[in-house]
Motif scaffolding. Structure first.
Motif, PDB file in Angstrom:
ATOM      1  N   GLY A   9       0.843  -1.184   0.000  1.00  0.00           N
ATOM      2  CA  GLY A   9       0.000   0.000   0.000  1.00  0.00           C
ATOM      3  C   GLY A   9       0.872   1.226   0.000  1.00  0.00           C
ATOM      4  O   GLY A   9       2.056   1.171   0.297  1.00  0.00           O
ATOM      5  N   ALA A  11      -0.338   4.634   1.141  1.00  0.00           N
ATOM      6  CA  ALA A  11      -0.613   5.686   2.106  1.00  0.00           C
ATOM      7  C   ALA A  11       0.054   5.378   3.443  1.00  0.00           C
ATOM      8  O   ALA A  11      -0.581   5.197   4.453  1.00  0.00           O
ATOM      9  N   THR A  12       1.396   5.308   3.433  1.00  0.00           N
ATOM     10  CA  THR A  12       2.090   4.931   4.654  1.00  0.00           C
ATOM     11  C   THR A  12       2.770   6.153   5.267  1.00  0.00           C
ATOM     12  O   THR A  12       3.178   7.069   4.576  1.00  0.00           O
ATOM     13  N   THR A  13       2.881   6.136   6.580  1.00  0.00           N
ATOM     14  CA  THR A  13       3.570   7.196   7.298  1.00  0.00           C
ATOM     15  C   THR A  13       4.553   6.537   8.261  1.00  0.00           C
ATOM     16  O   THR A  13       4.582   5.325   8.372  1.00  0.00           O
ATOM     17  N   ASP A  14       5.346   7.369   8.960  1.00  0.00           N
ATOM     18  CA  ASP A  14       6.318   6.769   9.873  1.00  0.00           C
ATOM     19  C   ASP A  14       6.046   7.164  11.331  1.00  0.00           C
ATOM     20  O   ASP A  14       6.954   7.260  12.139  1.00  0.00           O
ATOM     21  N   THR A  15       4.759   7.369  11.656  1.00  0.00           N
ATOM     22  CA  THR A  15       4.382   7.805  13.004  1.00  0.00           C
ATOM     23  C   THR A  15       4.962   6.901  14.092  1.00  0.00           C
ATOM     24  O   THR A  15       5.449   7.365  15.116  1.00  0.00           O
ATOM     25  N   TYR A  16       4.886   5.587  13.884  1.00  0.00           N
ATOM     26  CA  TYR A  16       5.300   4.656  14.939  1.00  0.00           C
ATOM     27  C   TYR A  16       6.602   3.945  14.581  1.00  0.00           C
ATOM     28  O   TYR A  16       6.809   2.797  14.944  1.00  0.00           O
ATOM     29  N   ALA A  17       7.475   4.644  13.859  1.00  0.00           N
ATOM     30  CA  ALA A  17       8.693   4.013  13.366  1.00  0.00           C
ATOM     31  C   ALA A  17       9.561   3.438  14.492  1.00  0.00           C
ATOM     32  O   ALA A  17      10.140   2.368  14.339  1.00  0.00           O
ATOM     33  N   GLU A  18       9.649   4.143  15.642  1.00  0.00           N
ATOM     34  CA  GLU A  18      10.530   3.651  16.722  1.00  0.00           C
ATOM     35  C   GLU A  18      10.023   2.339  17.302  1.00  0.00           C
ATOM     36  O   GLU A  18      10.790   1.531  17.796  1.00  0.00           O
ATOM     37  N   ARG A  20       8.339  -0.008  15.707  1.00  0.00           N
ATOM     38  CA  ARG A  20       7.940  -1.011  14.717  1.00  0.00           C
ATOM     39  C   ARG A  20       8.498  -2.401  14.989  1.00  0.00           C
ATOM     40  O   ARG A  20       7.840  -3.393  14.737  1.00  0.00           O
ATOM     41  N   LEU A  23       6.308  -3.978  17.488  1.00  0.00           N
ATOM     42  CA  LEU A  23       4.993  -4.259  16.918  1.00  0.00           C
ATOM     43  C   LEU A  23       5.025  -5.491  16.016  1.00  0.00           C
ATOM     44  O   LEU A  23       4.067  -6.247  15.938  1.00  0.00           O
ATOM     45  N   LEU A  24       6.178  -5.677  15.347  1.00  0.00           N
ATOM     46  CA  LEU A  24       6.281  -6.806  14.416  1.00  0.00           C
ATOM     47  C   LEU A  24       6.672  -8.102  15.102  1.00  0.00           C
ATOM     48  O   LEU A  24       6.466  -9.182  14.565  1.00  0.00           O
ATOM     49  N   PRO A  26       5.561 -10.053  17.616  1.00  0.00           N
ATOM     50  CA  PRO A  26       4.648 -11.194  17.774  1.00  0.00           C
ATOM     51  C   PRO A  26       4.369 -11.929  16.467  1.00  0.00           C
ATOM     52  O   PRO A  26       4.358 -13.167  16.437  1.00  0.00           O
TER      53      PRO A  26
END
Lengths: 309, 269
Positions: A9, A11-18, A20, A23-24, A26
């Protein structure tokens, strides 16, 4: 449907880059542990020695692949000549899956086209109608198909009542029943990508062809079809791949004469054969075939995108 | 339909084929639903309406087996859908809102892996994996296998939803001194809810419906509804199976319909 997860996709942003990596974590743990590593274990098991009645002995052996490809006579001491039993089962599976794919294309393309040319507002509803049966239990759908097609089932009694036939048509336990079952199982996978492609198609091209006196069917074949080809190919792959390894349709609709890869594999683990390394080897061969098909597909799609861009 | 001779959009016969397509898709389900209300003991003869086979499912000789199987199926589906939806939500946040990074494509590939590998191969691999680490087969093995298999189905609607939400809302929250955690839990999550519910419902159905993987990794004597139904069907089609099938297919259709309408709601406006 399967293509969606891989397409990322834009429409990506890097709001939660730190965060990630956390988040990945699990999904990596679960999918490495329960998808990727198991496939690796399966590869290892295919090179082990079989234990009778299931399981393996941890000794390296080439026996599973040897049994698959080599005929060594009644006592197993002759030099290798080609073993046709399993190759035939694989060939039959390819043929059946191919026939089911063709059937899905013949019915699915006009359906997808018809839906894509409806007014924009009602299109999602049509798509929804086509996908509902997919979410119904595959087992129940296959059993329902069996119930409908039986010699003394509703389809035959209906056809006899309206006087179209005098004797019931024998469909169950034929190749055609399996193809019909596979077609029924995976039809939405054919319709959805073709629908997506036709929806994006610029109909001004068809109109231009018509203005230049191209007959309608020529316009369809020469103008529309090349433009929506990626969708058609995607649909064919999405029907062919799951059909190839399917178990329920051949088992419930095909009977013993129409044995396919899925049944061969199942028999090694759940049935009487109980040869785990051989089942693992057959699964590896099936997986390799599927991965080769997907690889060719991805390459082609990549080329098509470059050509279009 | 307006099928003027000059209209390049409409082709003769395509509408008929679409109708045929819908008939083929729905006929078997409709026929089984009708026959589940049959008063006859035979599956062939129609003897009028009756609810006796539904009563048989709940009180008949096989009712104990089916009740236990139904309980197993629902417990497994609830756990598998909850866990896989949580994992998929976190993964989608990293992939859609985590910027560009090296393992992004690899992570996407890993998430779609269960969709690309034929189901029977996944079943064999999972069985072998549990066997090799000496994990006893039972309910737990089914739950674990379902969690992995359900992740892509939960991921699709969730990531689609997240891509549709502009990040201006989170930016605004952060401009007003919200922490990133607050922006996530108070802004993004509520906006994501339709996608998350939709993903949960799809994962739930996929788990509830799964036969092949369950059949491989289940322990001896542990049954879910699909494996119990398969066992019965192998001994011949019976009317009570049609009653169960009708109930199960109703559950699936209702949940998919809910999922469809929820994912259509737009709460960002």
């Amino acid at each position: 449907m399967a293509g969606g997860a891989a397409s990322g996709g834009s429409a990506t942003t890097d709001t939660y880059a730190e965060a990630r990596n956390w988040l990945l974590l699990p999904s990596w743990v679960v999918l490495l542990g329960l998808s990727l590593i198991p496939v690796g274990m399966m590869l290892i098991y295919s090179f082990l020695t079989k234990e009778f009645r299931g399981g393996v002995i941890w000794e390296f052996s080439f026996a599973a692949y040897d049994q698959f490809f080599c005929d060594r006579g009644l006592f197993g001491d002759e030099p290798c000549s080609v073993e046709w039993t399993y190759v035939t089962i694989f060939w039959r599976s390819i043929w059946q899956a191919g026939a089911a794919t063709l059937l899905s294309l013949v019915i699915g393309f006009p359906t997808a086209y018809f839906i894509a040319t409806r007014p924009e507002k009602v299109r999602p509803l049509w798509v929804f109608l086509i996908t509902i049966p997919y979410w119904v239990n595959l087992l129940i759908r296959t059993v329902s198909m069996k119930f409908l097609l039986r010699d003394e089932g509703p389809l035959n009694s209906f056809l006899m009542n309206i006087g179209l036939i005098n004797d019931p048509i024998h469909i169950i336990n034929t190749n055609f029943a399996v193809q019909l079952g596979l077609f029924y199982s995976y039809l939405p996978f054919m319709v959805l990508p073709i629908y997506a492609a036709v929806e994006r198609y610029n109909f001004a091209l068809s109109e231009a062809a018509a203005d230049l006196y191209a007959p309608k069917w020529v316009t369809l074949r020469r103008i529309l079809l090349p433009a929506v080809k990626p969708g058609v190919v995607a649909g064919c792959i999405l029907v062919f791949v799951p059909s190839l390894g399917s178990f329920l349709a051949p088992d419930l609709l095909g009977g013993a004469k129409n044995f396919m890869i899925g049944s061969l594999i199942e028999e090694q683990f759940k049935g009487n054969a109980g040869n785990w390394p051989f089942g693992a080897a057959a699964s590896m061969i099936l997986l390799t075939m599927v991965l080769i098909i997907l690889l060719i597909f991805v390459r082609q799609q990549g080329k098509a995108e470059k050509g279009a861009g | 339909m307006a099928s003027k001779t000059g209209d390049v959009r409409n082709y003769k016969g395509f509408q008929a084929i679409t109708l045929l397509c819908l008939i083929i898709l729905y006929a078997p389900l409709v026929v089984v639903t009708i026959y589940s209300f049959n008063a006859s003991k035979s599956i062939t003869v129609w003897e009028g309406l009756s609810l006796q086979w539904y009563a048989d499912v709940f009180t008949g000789p096989e009712s104990g087996k089916f009740k236990l199987a139904a309980r197993n199926s629902f417990v497994i589906a609830i756990i598998a859908a909850t866990v896989s939806t949580t994992i998929a939500t976190l993964a989608a946040t990293a992939i859609v809102r985590g910027g560009k990074f090296r393992v992004r494509t690899l992570s996407l590939g890993l998430i779609s892996l269960p969709l690309m590998v034929p189901e029977i191969v996944t079943a064999v691999a999972t069985l072998i994996f549990f066997n090799s680490i000496g994990f006893d087969r039972g309910l737990m093995t089914i739950v674990l296998a379902h969690i992995a298999f359900c992740i892509p189905f939960a991921y699709l609607p969730i990531s689609a939803r997240m891509q549709g939400i502009e990040d201006t809302y989170e930016q605004a929250a952060q401009d007003l001194y919200a922490t990133k955690r607050q922006a996530f839990t108070r802004i993004l999550m509520p906006l994501m809810m339709p996608g998350i519910i939709s993903g949960f419902l799809l994962a739930f159905i996929v788990s509830l419906d799964d036969f092949i993987i369950t059949n491989f990794v289940k322990g001896a004597g542990v049954e879910t509804l699909p494996t119990a139904i398969f066992g019965s069907v192998k001994q011949g089609l019976k009317p009570n199976i049609m009653a169960i099938s009708t109930m199960l297919l109703s559950v699936s259709i209702i949940m998919v319909t809910i999922s469809y309408f929820i994912s259509k709601t737009d709460n960002t406006k």
